[in-house]
Design a protein around this motif. Structure first.
Motif, mmCIF file in Angstrom:
data_model
loop_
_atom_site.group_PDB
_atom_site.id
_atom_site.type_symbol
_atom_site.label_atom_id
_atom_site.label_comp_id
_atom_site.label_asym_id
_atom_site.label_seq_id
_atom_site.Cartn_x
_atom_site.Cartn_y
_atom_site.Cartn_z
ATOM 1 N N UNK A 125 0.603 -0.870 -0.170
ATOM 2 C CA UNK A 125 0.390 -0.316 0.390
ATOM 3 C C UNK A 125 0.545 0.928 0.262
ATOM 4 N N UNK A 126 0.423 2.420 -0.941
ATOM 5 C CA UNK A 126 1.089 3.423 -0.112
ATOM 6 C C UNK A 126 -0.016 4.675 0.262
ATOM 7 N N UNK A 127 0.196 4.785 1.169
ATOM 8 C CA UNK A 127 -0.541 6.785 1.564
ATOM 9 C C UNK A 127 -0.014 7.648 1.032
ATOM 10 N N UNK A 128 -0.618 7.904 -0.047
ATOM 11 C CA UNK A 128 -0.154 9.205 -1.081
ATOM 12 C C UNK A 128 -0.614 10.452 -0.570
ATOM 13 N N UNK A 129 0.186 11.697 -0.866
ATOM 14 C CA UNK A 129 -0.357 12.933 -0.767
ATOM 15 C C UNK A 129 0.702 13.761 0.396
ATOM 16 N N UNK A 130 0.827 15.042 -0.212
ATOM 17 C CA UNK A 130 1.064 15.763 0.960
ATOM 18 C C UNK A 130 0.081 16.244 2.327
ATOM 19 N N UNK A 131 -0.137 16.545 3.533
ATOM 20 C CA UNK A 131 -0.804 17.116 4.158
ATOM 21 C C UNK A 131 -1.048 18.335 4.618
ATOM 22 N N UNK A 132 -2.766 18.357 3.972
ATOM 23 C CA UNK A 132 -2.448 19.355 3.641
ATOM 24 C C UNK A 132 -3.557 19.868 5.504
ATOM 25 N N UNK A 133 -3.330 21.112 5.942
ATOM 26 C CA UNK A 133 -3.896 21.271 6.812
ATOM 27 C C UNK A 133 -5.457 21.645 7.514
ATOM 28 N N UNK A 134 -5.427 22.370 6.067
ATOM 29 C CA UNK A 134 -7.136 22.758 6.106
ATOM 30 C C UNK A 134 -7.567 21.531 5.900
ATOM 31 N N UNK A 135 -7.342 20.543 5.494
ATOM 32 C CA UNK A 135 -7.685 19.381 5.207
ATOM 33 C C UNK A 135 -8.170 17.836 6.455
ATOM 34 N N UNK A 136 -7.390 18.300 7.298
ATOM 35 C CA UNK A 136 -6.723 17.825 8.791
ATOM 36 C C UNK A 136 -8.838 17.229 9.522
ATOM 37 N N UNK A 137 -8.337 16.272 9.036
ATOM 38 C CA UNK A 137 -9.704 15.523 9.794
ATOM 39 C C UNK A 137 -9.150 14.019 10.251
#
Length: 166
Positions: A125-137
């Motif tokens: 598995x790859x968990x992809x993508x940068x962390x985006x603070x405004x999309x934090x959940x």
């Protein structure tokens, strides 16, 4: 490639028996180095590629074997060092381990870059993508922000389209 390959790894931490970086109990290996510099990153001390303790693949495999769990590679970003990460993934999967890789690169970036694509080809598995603070959940399973995807590597590579694991 065998355990005698000359790669060294800057390891920030090895978490034994964690349940937050993938399903079930896992050994999570946090590798140093990340240049994504995501605002709100929970681990900015991981950005320095020379941080942590220098370990060989043999050192890491010994700890993984002691624990007998599947493995997660995180950081930092393991794909900042694609050749050594590929080597570690290959050794782990040869030993029957499922390997998850957390990266700030998107799947689209990974498959369009030969070194990155080669690095993850044997990961589970790859968990992809940068962390985006405004999309934090905080309610998301195994992800920090809603833009990040849990991707089945083998199915995605063989079908040539992203196969998401829910």
């Amino acid at each position: 490639m065998g355990l005698n390959e000359s790669f060294n790894y800057n390891v920030l931490a090895i978490m034994r028996g964690t349940t937050v970086d993938g399903p079930g109990f896992r050994t999570s290996i946090y590798l140093a180095g990340c240049n994504h510099a995501c605002p709100g990153c929970h681990n900015p001390q991981s950005w320095n590629p020379e941080g942590g303790e220098i370990m060989t693949a043999e050192d890491i495999i010994k700890i993984v074997d002691e624990e007998d769990f599947n493995v997660t590679l995180s950081g930092g970003d393991p794909l900042m060092h694609p050749e050594s990460t590929k080597h570690l993934i290959d050794l782990l999967t040869q030993k029957g381990r499922e390997v998850w890789v957390y990266t700030g690169f998107t799947w689209e970036q990974i498959i369009s870059n030969d070194k990155l694509r080669n690095a993850i080809q044997n990961a589970t598995v790859v968990v992809d993508g940068p962390f985006i603070d405004k999309l934090k959940n905080p309610d998301l399973l195994f992800r920090g922000s809603s833009n990040q995807r849990i991707i089945d590597v083998a199915a995605s590579l063989s079908s040539e389209k992203i196969v998401i694991i829910d």
